[in-house]
Design an enzyme around this catalytic site. Structure first.
Site: not given
Ligand SMILES: Cc1cc2nc3c(=O)[nH]c(=O)nc-3n(C[C@H](O)[C@H](O)[C@H](O)COP(=O)(O)OP(=O)(O)OC[C@H]3O[C@@H](n4cnc5c(N)ncnc54)[C@H](O)[C@@H]3O)c2cc1C
Length: 386
Positions: A123-124, A178, A241, A363
């Site tokens: 859970a991140m 961090h 990962e 990611g």
């Molecule tokens: C089915 C599913 C299973 C998952 N399982 C897990 C899990 O087991 N554990 C866990 O911890 N997480 C999990 N996740 C979470 C997943 O890792 C995140 O959804 C993902 O990292 C994106 O983060 P966010 O949803 O907050 O989107 P955001 O970070 O809010 O991103 C929204 C948009 O902004 C863009 N963006 C962000 N930063 C920048 C930048 N600097 N420049 C340009 N564009 C940018 C992104 O690419 C994206 O298009 C899961 C997600 C899903 C959908």
């Protein structure tokens, strides 16, 4: 030509049989229930298919060769049971305990993970922090003999099934964004609650949930490694990962390709098979070249991982390339199916829904570009034609 050892080929056959007998017949039922039966993990564990890498004393085979996991992922794709994604448990979360846990933690947790009695999650992500983990709000404050964990996590795979969750939380939120700890939070710890099972676009049988932590007392015995270095540990784990995701992307792309190839050979348009149209041949030729090239690179990344040489940038390239090619293949697959591609009763439709997340998970594609982009302008950049 891809090389697997004889043991690995035998393992592939055995895993294929296991999926056919224990997983495939139940998948529709699990999709309706929105969750895999935990018995599936027990059965996989009994037959030695979970956690291959730990030493025998911890229930594994002591073989860290990533190709075992690659075989598992490819067979999951072949059987079209993506939601039974045990590599999340075995090779994505488990290694945090294996690499950063002490002997006592390994002895306590790993054997039950290998047998499938304990199911793992990590859970991140939080409602306001996904791509940018330094923005997370969860805290684990040192109270002397234990930590007090507070916060909320979301989109957690295995969120409902998990018995042990590796939770990431800040340990010095005022001074160092961090400084994070990886905490082993067990089912039943007071203050640890599960939220909603989230309704998703695809991967219907994989449970994805919210988790809440309210003054959870986490003993110090449940912290992995240095409580200030969790962020650093995550960065180490993320390369692997992303390789897992890359292998999955291409396995899914191959599956979508095969389903589509069969369909266009059977479907007749204007008096002949759709496969006889030049457009069909050209678009499939194009994507087959993409998939084939990406497979070579991802296989090379597997070799780099086995040799301890897979760095964050290589893993990001593999993840970016493979997920974008998967997306291209899925969209093309639906297009070549015509209206049938939009109908859930056709496997390409479900695959399209299942696979869409791969440009986001582990990611996003944009974050992969950030990682690669930064490396192009760093001091360590080495021109190819040096
Ligand atoms: C089915 C599913 C299973 C998952 N399982 C897990 C899990 O087991 N554990 C866990 O911890 N997480 C999990 N996740 C979470 C997943 O890792 C995140 O959804 C993902 O990292 C994106 O983060 P966010 O949803 O907050 O989107 P955001 O970070 O809010 O991103 C929204 C948009 O902004 C863009 N963006 C962000 N930063 C920048 C930048 N600097 N420049 C340009 N564009 C940018 C992104 O690419 C994206 O298009 C899961 C997600 C899903 C959908």
């Amino acid at each position: 030509m891809r090389r697997f050892t004889e043991d690995q080929s035998i393992f592939r056959e055995a895993y294929r049989r296991f999926l056919e007998q224990e997983i495939v017949p139940n998948m529709e039922r699990w999709r309706k229930a929105g969750v895999i039966d935990r018995e599936a993990y027990r059965k996989a564990g009994e037959q030695g298919f979970l956690m291959i890498w730990p030493d025998e004393q911890y229930g594994g085979m002591g073989d860290t060769d990533f190709r075992f996991e690659q075989i598992i992922i490819e067979e999951i794709a072949r059987a079209d049971v993506f939601e039974f994604f045990a590599p999340l448990h075995s090779r994505l979360v488990g290694p945090y305990i294996g690499k950063f846990g002490n002997d006592e933690q390994k002895a306590r947790f790993l054997p039950r993970c290998a047998s499938g009695e304990t199911i793992l999650a990590v859970a991140m992500t939080e409602p306001d922090a996904g791509s940018d983990l330094s923005g997370m709000r969860s805290t684990a404050l040192d109270m002397g003999d234990h930590y007090v964990l507070n916060g909320a996590k979301t989109y957690i795979s295995n969120g409902l099934l998990a018995d042990v969750v590796v939770v990431v939380a800040k340990t010095d939120p005022q001074n160092n964004p961090h400084a994070m700890a990886l905490l082993l939070v067990e089912r039943g710890m007071p203050g640890f609650e599960r939220g909603r099972k989230l309704e998703k676009m695809g991967l219907q049988a994989q449970d994805t949930a919210e988790l809440f932590f309210s003054n959870v007392k986490v003993p110090k015995t449940h912290v992995l490694g240095d409580p200030a270095k969790g962020f650093h540990y995550l960065m180490q784990g993320l390369a692997e990962e992303r390789l897992i995701a890359s292998v999955q992307n291409l396995a899914m792309a191959h599956k979508a390709f095969d389903i589509t190839r069969t369909f266009v050979m059977e479907r007749k348009v204007f008096g002949k098979p759709l496969s006889a149209q030049q457009n069909t041949q050209f678009v499939l030729a194009d994507v087959s070249a993409d998939i084939d090239m990406a497979q070579v690179y991802v296989d090379q990344c597997v070799s780099w991982l086995n040799a301890g040489e897979l760095d964050a940038v290589r893993a990001a390239r593999a993840k970016l390339l493979s997920s974008e090619i998967l997306w291209k293949m899925l969209d093309l697959g639906v297009q070549l199916h015509g209206g049938a591609g939009y109908m859930l009763e056709y496997p390409i439709c479900r695959l399209f829904n299942d696979g869409r997340v791969m440009r986001i998970l582990a990611g996003t594609s944009e974050v992969m570009k950030l990682i690669i982009g930064r490396s192009l302008f760093s001091d360590s950049y080495e021109p190819f034609l040096n």
